[in-house]
Write an enzyme that holds these catalytic residues in place. Structure first.
Site, mmCIF file in Angstrom:
data_model
loop_
_atom_site.group_PDB
_atom_site.id
_atom_site.type_symbol
_atom_site.label_atom_id
_atom_site.label_comp_id
_atom_site.label_asym_id
_atom_site.label_seq_id
_atom_site.Cartn_x
_atom_site.Cartn_y
_atom_site.Cartn_z
ATOM 1 N N CYS A 1 30.811 47.109 40.933
ATOM 2 C CA CYS A 1 29.784 46.687 41.885
ATOM 3 C C CYS A 1 28.385 46.964 41.350
ATOM 4 C CB CYS A 1 29.988 47.375 43.225
ATOM 5 S SG CYS A 1 29.909 49.171 43.157
ATOM 6 N N HIS B 1 0.820 -1.213 0.000
ATOM 7 C CA HIS B 1 0.000 0.000 0.000
ATOM 8 C C HIS B 1 0.854 1.264 0.000
ATOM 9 C CE1 HIS B 1 0.717 -0.133 4.422
ATOM 10 N NE2 HIS B 1 0.644 1.181 4.299
ATOM 11 N N ASP C 1 -1.030 -7.621 2.173
ATOM 12 C CA ASP C 1 -0.173 -6.467 1.882
ATOM 13 C C ASP C 1 1.285 -6.862 1.714
ATOM 14 O OD1 ASP C 1 0.095 -3.813 1.352
ATOM 15 O OD2 ASP C 1 0.304 -3.188 3.432
ATOM 16 N N HIS D 1 27.567 53.215 46.975
ATOM 17 C CA HIS D 1 27.995 51.834 47.148
ATOM 18 C C HIS D 1 26.791 50.915 46.980
ATOM 19 C CE1 HIS D 1 31.757 53.434 48.649
ATOM 20 N NE2 HIS D 1 31.106 54.099 49.601
ATOM 21 N N SER E 1 3.979 2.614 8.648
ATOM 22 C CA SER E 1 3.704 1.426 7.842
ATOM 23 C C SER E 1 4.975 0.618 7.637
ATOM 24 C CB SER E 1 3.131 1.835 6.484
ATOM 25 O OG SER E 1 1.841 2.373 6.632
#
Length: 1016
Positions: free
Chosen positions: A649, A214, A223, A722, A256
């Protein structure tokens, strides 16, 4: 006796006549004998077997014949051949049955009559006691039969066949299957019919697939037809793959021919030969490709072939295409190109516009927009290759080429001028009146680049119309606030951070989960943080240095003592000199306080000072109001801790922003900061620069506007801010900034914000020290031409610092500094030359002013003119920023004093400026005194030598004129009049005689030298 056989093998006759001596003559092959020969042979055989033959006097009966058993066997075979051609009653079509019967009859006849190449032609029986001569009868029969059947031929040579042992053949199979599995090759198993199989990936693993009918468009009841040997071979090949259990729901289109071994699927399903080959599904049940189904099931079941997938895609595509086909096409559509080429072009456009691995993959659908919208070089290069492929291989599709070209052009529309957008925000971002709001809106729209929409363009056009109408209407209003009523209390409630309240982003302990953000945060940790090894101690990290000074971290408190007294001492910390609330603590815009950008106060208006901030390990501390929030850092090594490098910082702020960034945007966010933001900020940037970077990030990633910031301490003495990390601060007594979110930090971007703190460095240089050193360098170089020339070449704007003191300006004018600058800068740099001319004109007017107040007023009048020339400065260096700062301070001071005078208040700053002038003049006069002293020494040495020469050369008694000239020269040189005691040594010899002293005493070399030294 001779006998003719049609299908009797010579071996049978040999067994019958095993004890007799025979002579066998080969005859023709009986495969092609016709019916008449067979019939005659049968009659002859029956005549011999049923009729007695007379040889002489004795009769030979049937029982006496030696081949009676052979007769019975041949008779049965002849009986079967007689009925061989009869048709059996069967069902079905007449023609089909007839054809099948003919074919079967031919096969059976060929199988029956085809024997070996030789048959028994002549049998010689030796004489026994009964002397029977059968030679004549046998010769007659043989002569009659051999006329049509006898064909002599040489026996065929038998070829020896070599066979492999079973073990070697198994090794060949094993190696072949291994190659097929590794290379995903196609294998063909050949028997009477061939069966093909291929290897491909299925659901994440490599599986074996058999080719079924198929898949090629054939719908058969069976098949896959396969014999037992092929099934065994296919099963042997399937055993080379992993026997994983397959979910039934995953078996769909594309599966398949999948070969499933017994045990990899549910036990309720049917297997044969230990495997199951997928064909499709019927009524919810899987169907084996080897099973025989009815025609109804064959056409109604769902086959799982790839062709079904293409049909499932193309049929809806064709249906929707016809449904959406436009009306009013001016021509009749015909097929000009093949459907295959159309499919290829559609695939190219799909991969260019939406690159993916499978069009049905949901993950590709999610990731594709990020790839398309991104600016990765790989994506652009791939799209360029696809466009070149369209131009070269598919020139008959111009519309596809034009579409892809426009797409790439639209994608390349990226606004890279970030500086202009930021500058617009800095200049007019705080103004809420027209047309400034329109200018800001247009700037933000242009920043979007290729993300612009039609609505954005319409909005930009509307704003431009308003800008054209009101561009020249600029107003500025400033009001002075009073700190007596200033209150800026911090909230005791913690800020609600939605990013930390989502259960999906918290683990079972309630800790924040970084996810992909933590993986991309490594760009911060590796580039701008230093690893701390706890095994080496924390002593070298206690002192946090910056250029202006240093402060102490509380990282040493991580090592705790069990003594309560020691713990109580650690909590106290080390305080600095505490400053009260002043103008340096507030930020104002349009006469109103901007409270998030001000320092925190108590209820009575006094400053709230920072206390000891306790340290923790491997945490990000955010939140300034209420209790701080501690988030685990996405560390690279569980045993290491991280601290920001000196001058960086502010990276803790970007870490805090990353918490609110989406995980899918974390990569671009961190790369943009590392590659674009940090190179612009560098080490120790100003707070305004950091706020500008946050504003830029808020445009690209709006979620960061709600992000909480780390705690920020303000050091007014060192003009530094700071940003605290998890190691806290042992130094106490700082002011605290109230801001808590990114949107509040962005307030520092506005140029209209009146605040000293926006120029504070997040770490940085001591600007006061730099300014004072520059002024001292300028004073030092006034009377040193070579040093002044070097300053004018390297830092030309340093001459503007002379406006801090009228005395410095006048001294520079008298020393010819401005003339030297004009000669150096003309005609190349007219701006600098114009600046030198302005300062020279100002110095000339200062020489005419007698009072210090008049001199200051003249400097204030020229301040605006000097600032206008500085704004258009052609060189970017350190002296330019210092000059602009000093001139700006002059203007601001003048405006504030004017407002106070208009309000009726007395200005006491004049005394401060006079004291500052005296301080500068002391240093200036000291420099001048040193210069005068050096000049006097050089002058005295010159005149001493001249006078000694004159005293020897001239006779003072005879040359009175020369004596008078001598005295006049000494009087002018030493600036000592003769009527003074200091000038007694210069009087004439006659005067010395009246005093009772001899001329030798007066004018000897030694006495003259002493008098000269005294005068000096």
């Amino acid at each position: 006796m001779a006998l003719i056989f049609g299908t009797v093998n010579a071996n049978i006759l040999k067994e019958v006549f095993g004890g007799a001596r025979m002579a066998c003559v080969t005859s023709a092959h009986m495969a092609g004998a016709n019916g008449s020969i067979l019939k005659k042979a049968e009659e002859t055989s029956r005549a011999i077997m049923h009729k007695p033959v007379i040889f002489g006097e004795d009769y030979i009966t049937e029982a006496d014949l030696p081949y009676t058993p052979l007769h019975l066997e041949v008779d049965a075979e002849m009986e079967r051949m007689y009925y061989l051609g009869r048709r059996a009653l069967t069902h079905g079509k007449r023609r089909k049955v007839s054809v099948n019967n003919k074919r079967n009859r031919r096969r059976k006849v060929a199988k029956t009559y085809v024997g070996r190449d030789s048959i028994v032609e002549k049998i010689v029986v030796p004489h026994t006691e009964r002397k029977v001569d059968t030679t004549a009868a046998v010769e007659d029969i043989c002569n009659e039969a051999t006329t049509q059947l006898v064909h002599n031929s040489m026996p065929k040579r038998k070829k020896q066949k070599n066979f492999l042992p079973a073990t070697s053949l198994s090794n060949v199979y094993a190696q072949t299957w291994s190659i097929v599995r590794k290379r995903h090759m196609q294998v063909e198993i050949i028997s009477k019919k061939s069966v093909r199989a291929r290897v491909k990936r299925f659901e994440g693993s490599v599986q074996l697939f058999a080719s079924v009918r198929h898949m090629y468009g054939e719908r058969k009841r069976v098949d896959l037809r396969i014999d037992n040997w092929q099934q065994e071979t296919l099963l042997d090949l399937a055993k080379r793959f992993k026997n994983e259990r397959v979910d039934q729901s995953k078996l769909t289109f594309g599966s398949s021919g999948l070969v499933l071994r017994q045990g990899s699927y549910g036990p309720a399903h049917w297997y044969r030969h230990g495997m199951f080959i997928v064909r499709g599904r019927s009524d919810g049940m899987l169907v084996d490709a080897r099973a025989k189904v009815t025609f109804a099931v064959c056409h109604s079941m769902t086959h799982y072939s790839d062709k079904s997938i293409s049909e499932a895609f193309f049929i809806p595509y064709s249906k929707k295409f016809l449904e959406l086909r436009p009306d009013g096409i001016s021509h009749e559509c015909t097929r000009g190109v093949s459907v295959e080429r159309c499919g290829e072009v559609a695939a190219i456009l799909t991969q260019a516009l939406s690159p993916c691995g499978k069009i049905t993959c949901k993950r590709c659908m999610v990731e594709t927009p990020d790839i398309v919208e991104g600016e990765s070089g790989e994506s652009v290069t791939n799209q360029g290759k696809l466009l070149a492929m369209l131009k070269e291989q598919y020139p008959d599709f111009p519309m596809a080429e034009k579409l892809l070209t426009r797409f790439l052009q639209q994608k390349s529309l990226v606004n890279t001028n970030l500086t202009a957008c930021v500058s617009v925000k800095q200049l007019i971002g705080d103004r809420k009146q027209a047309p400034f709001t329109h200018v800001l809106a247009v700037s933000e729209i242009l920043f979007k680049g290729n993300k612009l929409t039609g609505a954005d363009l319409e909005e930009a056009s509307t704003h431009m119309l308003e800008i054209a109408r009101f561009l020249n209407n600029r107003t500025e209003n400033m009001r002075i606030g009073h700190l007596g009523s200033f209150r800026n209390k911090i909230s005791s409630k913690a800020h609600v951070n939605n990013a930390l309240m989502c259960d999906n982003q918290l683990d079972q302990n309630g800790n924040f989960i970084w996810g992909l953000r933590g993986a991309h945060a490594k760009r911060f940790l590796k580039g701008f943080f230093t690893e701390i090894d706890p095994n080496e101690g924390y002593d070298k990290y206690v002192i946090r240095k910056h250029i202006r000074g240093s402060r102490k971290l509380a990282i040493g408190n991580l090592i705790m003592s069990t003594d309560f007294q020691t713990l109580r001492q650690q909590i106290q910390g080390e305080t600095i000199e505490r400053k009260e609330i002043g103008n340096h603590c507030i930020s104002m815009r349009n006469g109103n306080y901007v409270y998030p950008c001000c320092c925190v106060t108590l209820e009575d208006g006094k400053a709230q000072y920072s206390d000891l901030k306790h340290p923790t390990k491997r945490h990000l501390v955010i939140g300034n109001s209420g209790d701080s929030k501690y988030l685990d850092l996405p560390v690279l090594n569980e045993e290491k801790m991280y601290i920001a490098n000196e001058g960086y910082c502010y990276m803790n702020i970007f870490f805090a922003l990353l918490v609110n960034v989406k995980e899918e945007d974390a990569k671009d966010f961190t790369k943009f900061i590392r590659d674009t933001i940090v190179p612009k900020l560098g080490a120790w940037p100003t707070m305004q620069d950091v706020a500008t970077a946050c504003y830029l990030l808020s445009i690209l990633y709006p979620d960061v506007l709600r992000a909480e910031l780390p705690r920020i301490l303000v050091d007014h003495d060192n003009k530094t801010m700071h940003v605290l990390d998890s190691y806290g601060s042992r130094t106490t007594g700082y002011h605290m900034l109230k801001m808590n979110t990114t949107s509040q930090l962005i307030e520092f971007v506005h140029s209209g914000l009146e605040s000293e703190m926006k120029t504070y460095n997040v770490g940085g240089m001591n600007r006061d020290v730099v300014t004072q050193g520059a002024i001292e360098m300028l004073i030092k170089s006034i009377y040193k031409p070579h040093l002044m020339k070097q300053l004018l070449e390297e830092e030309p704007y340093i001459i503007v610092l002379a406006i801090v003191s009228p005395s410095i300006l006048i001294a520079m004018y008298n020393s010819g500094t401005f003339e030297q600058a004009l000669q150096m800068w003309l005609p190349n740099t007219m701006r600098l030359a114009n600046l030198a001319a302005i300062l020279s004109a100002l110095a000339q007017k200062l020489t005419l002013a007698d009072l210090f107040v008049q001199q200051r007023n003249l400097i204030n009048e020229y301040a605006q003119v000097i600032l206008d020339n500085l704004i258009d400065g052609v060189r970017v260096n350190h002296s330019l920023s210092l000059a602009m700062e000093i001139v700006t301070i002059k203007l601001a001071t003048q405006e504030m004093d004017m407002a106070l005078r208009e309000g009726g208040y007395a200005v006491t700053s004049e005394k401060v400026h006079e004291m500052l002038e005296k301080k500068l003049c002391k240093g200036f006069e000291g420099c001048m005194g040193r210069i005068n002293l050096v000049g006097k020494i050089l002058r005295n040495q010159a005149f001493k030598k001249a006078l000694e020469i004159w005293a020897k050369a001239f006779n003072h008694e005879k040359h009175r004129r020369l004596r008078r000239t001598y005295r006049l020269v000494c009087e002018i040189a030493f600036q000592v009049p003769l009527g003074t005691p200091e000038g007694n040594h210069l009087k004439s010899r006659k005067w010395w005689r009246k005093k009772g002293k001899s001329s030798e005493e007066c004018h000897d070399k030694r006495g003259f030298s002493q008098n000269l030294q005294h005068a000096s």
